[in-house]
Design a protein around this motif. Sequence first.
Motif, short mmCIF file in Angstrom:
data_model
loop_
_atom_site.label_atom_id
_atom_site.label_comp_id
_atom_site.label_asym_id
_atom_site.label_seq_id
_atom_site.Cartn_x
_atom_site.Cartn_y
_atom_site.Cartn_z
N VAL A 1 48.54 44.03 33.81
CA VAL A 1 47.55 44.10 32.73
C VAL A 1 48.16 44.79 31.51
O VAL A 1 48.00 44.34 30.37
N GLU A 2 48.89 45.88 31.75
CA GLU A 2 49.49 46.62 30.65
C GLU A 2 50.56 45.78 29.94
O GLU A 2 50.61 45.73 28.70
N LEU A 3 51.41 45.12 30.73
CA LEU A 3 52.47 44.31 30.13
C LEU A 3 51.90 43.11 29.39
O LEU A 3 52.41 42.72 28.33
N ALA A 4 50.85 42.50 29.95
CA ALA A 4 50.24 41.34 29.29
C ALA A 4 49.70 41.73 27.92
O ALA A 4 49.81 40.96 26.95
N ARG B 1 50.88 44.01 26.01
CA ARG B 1 51.99 44.31 25.11
C ARG B 1 52.87 43.10 24.82
O ARG B 1 53.30 42.89 23.69
N LEU B 2 53.10 42.27 25.85
CA LEU B 2 54.03 41.16 25.70
C LEU B 2 53.38 39.85 25.29
O LEU B 2 54.05 38.93 24.85
N ARG B 3 52.06 39.74 25.48
CA ARG B 3 51.31 38.53 25.14
C ARG B 3 51.92 37.26 25.76
O ARG B 3 52.27 36.32 25.04
N PRO B 4 52.06 37.21 27.08
CA PRO B 4 52.61 36.00 27.70
C PRO B 4 51.62 34.84 27.62
O PRO B 4 50.42 35.05 27.43
N LEU C 1 40.57 41.32 34.76
CA LEU C 1 40.82 42.06 33.53
C LEU C 1 41.57 41.22 32.50
O LEU C 1 41.42 41.43 31.29
N LEU C 2 42.35 40.26 32.97
CA LEU C 2 43.15 39.42 32.07
C LEU C 2 42.42 38.16 31.62
O LEU C 2 42.62 37.70 30.49
#
Length: 219
Positions: A43-46, A48-51, A71-72
């Motif tokens: 969730v945190e990386l998504a 920040r990285l917007r995959p 959450l995503l």
Amino acid sequence: MSAPVRVLVCDDQVLIRTGLSTIIDAQPDLEVAGECGDGRTAVELAGRLRPDVVVMDVRMPVLDGIEATRLLAGAGVEHPVKVLVVTTFNLDEYVYEALRAGASGFLLKDAPPDRLLHGIRTVAMGSALLDPEVTRRLVGRYAARIRPAEGGAPDVPLTPRELEVLCLIADGLSNSEIAAALVISHETVKTFVSRILTKLDLRDRVQAVVYAYRHGLVT
């Protein structure tokens, strides 16, 4: 050329995570945006990285794949991310819950690499990935839990033909199978599916399957 599809790989097993990333990165139209081993980090990386797509395992530490998917991609998420769940047959109950949470589809971990790649591309384009046979077993097994406990089917704003198509979708039929069953063209089926999703305010076929069972339209 269009930009490659950016994929976040989330699996708590390093070997599987590395294998998935290697397969994905070898494709000219795909690239691995990041890797992680638990749902919270996903969730945190998504954020920040917007995959474009998250390939998500179900059972993981800290936060499991179901809650991470909610959450995503769940209802009310301002900027939902497309999630492709990758799991094993003996976790099919969790897969169903992940689909309810907002996942765009699922694959089995023993699927061949080309199936994985097809799944990522399919989900990235905004379509749902539902294997008909697995869908029949999965949703059928848990239908009793998600159908209304009592009362008949609600008043659904669909024509009789659209309702028929929705029920066939819920049975796990592909567009081609629906076309054959109703003796209509593939393009006509696509039109019906689009109308159904629009009328019921559903995102994709996954939500259509869940809707049909939750509203008692199929048994």
